[in-house]
Design a protein around this motif. Sequence first.
Motif, PDB file in Angstrom:
ATOM      1  N   GLY A  48       0.787  -1.233   0.000  1.00  0.00           N
ATOM      2  CA  GLY A  48       0.000   0.000   0.000  1.00  0.00           C
ATOM      3  C   GLY A  48       0.814   1.275   0.000  1.00  0.00           C
ATOM      4  O   GLY A  48       0.322   2.322   0.429  1.00  0.00           O
ATOM      5  N   GLY A  49       2.036   1.223  -0.510  1.00  0.00           N
ATOM      6  CA  GLY A  49       2.858   2.417  -0.594  1.00  0.00           C
ATOM      7  C   GLY A  49       3.285   2.701  -2.017  1.00  0.00           C
ATOM      8  O   GLY A  49       3.000   1.934  -2.944  1.00  0.00           O
ATOM      9  N   ILE A  50       3.976   3.828  -2.200  1.00  0.00           N
ATOM     10  CA  ILE A  50       4.520   4.215  -3.495  1.00  0.00           C
ATOM     11  C   ILE A  50       6.033   4.263  -3.364  1.00  0.00           C
ATOM     12  O   ILE A  50       6.576   5.047  -2.579  1.00  0.00           O
ATOM     13  N   SER A  51       6.719   3.425  -4.118  1.00  0.00           N
ATOM     14  CA  SER A  51       8.172   3.348  -4.047  1.00  0.00           C
ATOM     15  C   SER A  51       8.812   4.553  -4.720  1.00  0.00           C
ATOM     16  O   SER A  51       8.454   4.916  -5.849  1.00  0.00           O
ATOM     17  N   LEU A  52       9.759   5.173  -4.045  1.00  0.00           N
ATOM     18  CA  LEU A  52      10.485   6.303  -4.601  1.00  0.00           C
ATOM     19  C   LEU A  52      11.837   5.849  -5.148  1.00  0.00           C
ATOM     20  O   LEU A  52      12.489   4.978  -4.566  1.00  0.00           O
ATOM     21  N   PRO A 112      19.516   1.411  -7.280  1.00  0.00           N
ATOM     22  CA  PRO A 112      20.327   2.539  -7.738  1.00  0.00           C
ATOM     23  C   PRO A 112      20.929   3.330  -6.581  1.00  0.00           C
ATOM     24  O   PRO A 112      20.382   3.374  -5.478  1.00  0.00           O
ATOM     25  N   TRP A 113      22.080   3.946  -6.843  1.00  0.00           N
ATOM     26  CA  TRP A 113      22.632   4.900  -5.898  1.00  0.00           C
ATOM     27  C   TRP A 113      21.735   6.132  -5.885  1.00  0.00           C
ATOM     28  O   TRP A 113      21.063   6.436  -6.868  1.00  0.00           O
ATOM     29  N   ALA A 114      21.706   6.837  -4.773  1.00  0.00           N
ATOM     30  CA  ALA A 114      20.834   8.009  -4.640  1.00  0.00           C
ATOM     31  C   ALA A 114      21.616   9.185  -4.065  1.00  0.00           C
ATOM     32  O   ALA A 114      22.554   8.999  -3.287  1.00  0.00           O
ATOM     33  N   GLU A 115      21.214  10.374  -4.462  1.00  0.00           N
ATOM     34  CA  GLU A 115      21.802  11.590  -3.929  1.00  0.00           C
ATOM     35  C   GLU A 115      20.982  12.081  -2.748  1.00  0.00           C
ATOM     36  O   GLU A 115      19.753  12.000  -2.755  1.00  0.00           O
ATOM     37  N   ASP A 130      14.493  16.453  -1.557  1.00  0.00           N
ATOM     38  CA  ASP A 130      13.475  17.019  -2.447  1.00  0.00           C
ATOM     39  C   ASP A 130      12.223  16.157  -2.504  1.00  0.00           C
ATOM     40  O   ASP A 130      11.104  16.668  -2.564  1.00  0.00           O
ATOM     41  N   ALA A 131      12.397  14.843  -2.488  1.00  0.00           N
ATOM     42  CA  ALA A 131      11.237  13.940  -2.528  1.00  0.00           C
ATOM     43  C   ALA A 131      10.470  13.959  -1.217  1.00  0.00           C
ATOM     44  O   ALA A 131       9.262  13.740  -1.194  1.00  0.00           O
ATOM     45  N   ASP A 132      11.173  14.195  -0.106  1.00  0.00           N
ATOM     46  CA  ASP A 132      10.575  14.296   1.233  1.00  0.00           C
ATOM     47  C   ASP A 132       9.554  13.175   1.480  1.00  0.00           C
ATOM     48  O   ASP A 132       8.355  13.417   1.623  1.00  0.00           O
ATOM     49  N   PRO A 133      10.018  11.928   1.543  1.00  0.00           N
ATOM     50  CA  PRO A 133       9.101  10.786   1.628  1.00  0.00           C
ATOM     51  C   PRO A 133       8.241  10.794   2.897  1.00  0.00           C
ATOM     52  O   PRO A 133       8.643  11.314   3.936  1.00  0.00           O
ATOM     53  N   ASP A 134       7.064  10.195   2.772  1.00  0.00           N
ATOM     54  CA  ASP A 134       6.187  10.035   3.935  1.00  0.00           C
ATOM     55  C   ASP A 134       6.766   9.009   4.905  1.00  0.00           C
ATOM     56  O   ASP A 134       6.585   9.129   6.124  1.00  0.00           O
ATOM     57  N   VAL A 135       7.437   7.999   4.368  1.00  0.00           N
ATOM     58  CA  VAL A 135       7.973   6.898   5.170  1.00  0.00           C
ATOM     59  C   VAL A 135       9.387   6.594   4.690  1.00  0.00           C
ATOM     60  O   VAL A 135       9.655   6.583   3.481  1.00  0.00           O
ATOM     61  N   ILE A 136      10.298   6.362   5.632  1.00  0.00           N
ATOM     62  CA  ILE A 136      11.644   5.897   5.310  1.00  0.00           C
ATOM     63  C   ILE A 136      11.857   4.570   6.024  1.00  0.00           C
ATOM     64  O   ILE A 136      11.623   4.460   7.230  1.00  0.00           O
ATOM     65  N   VAL A 137      12.278   3.556   5.266  1.00  0.00           N
ATOM     66  CA  VAL A 137      12.560   2.247   5.848  1.00  0.00           C
ATOM     67  C   VAL A 137      14.010   1.885   5.550  1.00  0.00           C
ATOM     68  O   VAL A 137      14.409   1.771   4.396  1.00  0.00           O
TER      69      VAL A 137
END
Length: 311
Positions: free
Chosen positions: A196-200, A209-212, A218-225
């Motif tokens: 039930g989530g949206i993967s960023l 992938p590597w991420a900056e 900037d994406a400011d996710p609702d949830v971080i796991v």
Amino acid sequence: MPRIVSLLPSATEIAVALGFGNDLVGRSHECDFPPEVTALPRLTSTRIEKGLPSRLIDDRVQAIVTAGLSCYEVDAPTMRDLAPHVVLTQSQCAVCAVTPDDLVEALCAWQGQDPVLVSLAPNDLGDVWGDFGRVAQALGVPERAPPVVAKLKQRLAAIAATAAAQPTRPTVAAVEWIDPLMVAGNWVPELIDAAGGISLFAEAGQHSPWAEWDALVDADPDVIVMMPCGFQIAQTLGDLSPLTGRPGWSRLKAVCEDRVFVADGHHFFNRPGPRLVESAEILAEIIHPNAFSFGHEGRGWQRLARGNGAA
């Protein structure tokens, strides 16, 4: 009955799910589930020292690869003594587990008939389900895979159905490596979707992938796991400062709303086998706590106390 050596934790779990737990005769140093497999001879070791933080692990891996070496060593004499009929391994990631290249020395001096080598390389959930069939086929019982896979799919579909009925679909950043920052790809976006989530940042079927850092802000996710590959919860908790110490961490929405979580990446998300369904259950509990309660909290995941954050 076949004599099976599994050099991949997920393959060990697949073999057990197919009913071959008693036919396993050897394992990798990381195969630890179900618990009884730890009594089997351990046939591999790693050149990466235990307990290193994520940055030093990455540095060490790069140094080993640059030197033209493998991250793993195989106990060839013991493997030959065990005389397996089937060897289960993988070819997806030379950093994560033993590959066929690591087995060259062990197999080159083999006496008698060579074992069947089954090399798994799943990219998404469809590939994972297909691996059950590949292992079953190699073991001479192709009919065993479909009912096992069907039950796993049914469990996942039930999660997805409940999740689809929820009023929101939070955005989720699944962190597969802390330093340098990497987000979880392959099958994890599909698990997030089912929960039930949206993967960023990551796409299903694509390698992680590597991420900056700025992109995460900037994406400011609702949830971080946090689910670092090979890390259990305690090790992750001890290695968070390269992320939580970054400027702006404490202003992230997930941090402000106490929706940052640490999950057991070693036993769940990074093992493409039966327990990916439990991984989806963990995500469902995290993303929609009012709708799901499978009992994984404290064992499979825990909430990160806000005090662990920084400026």
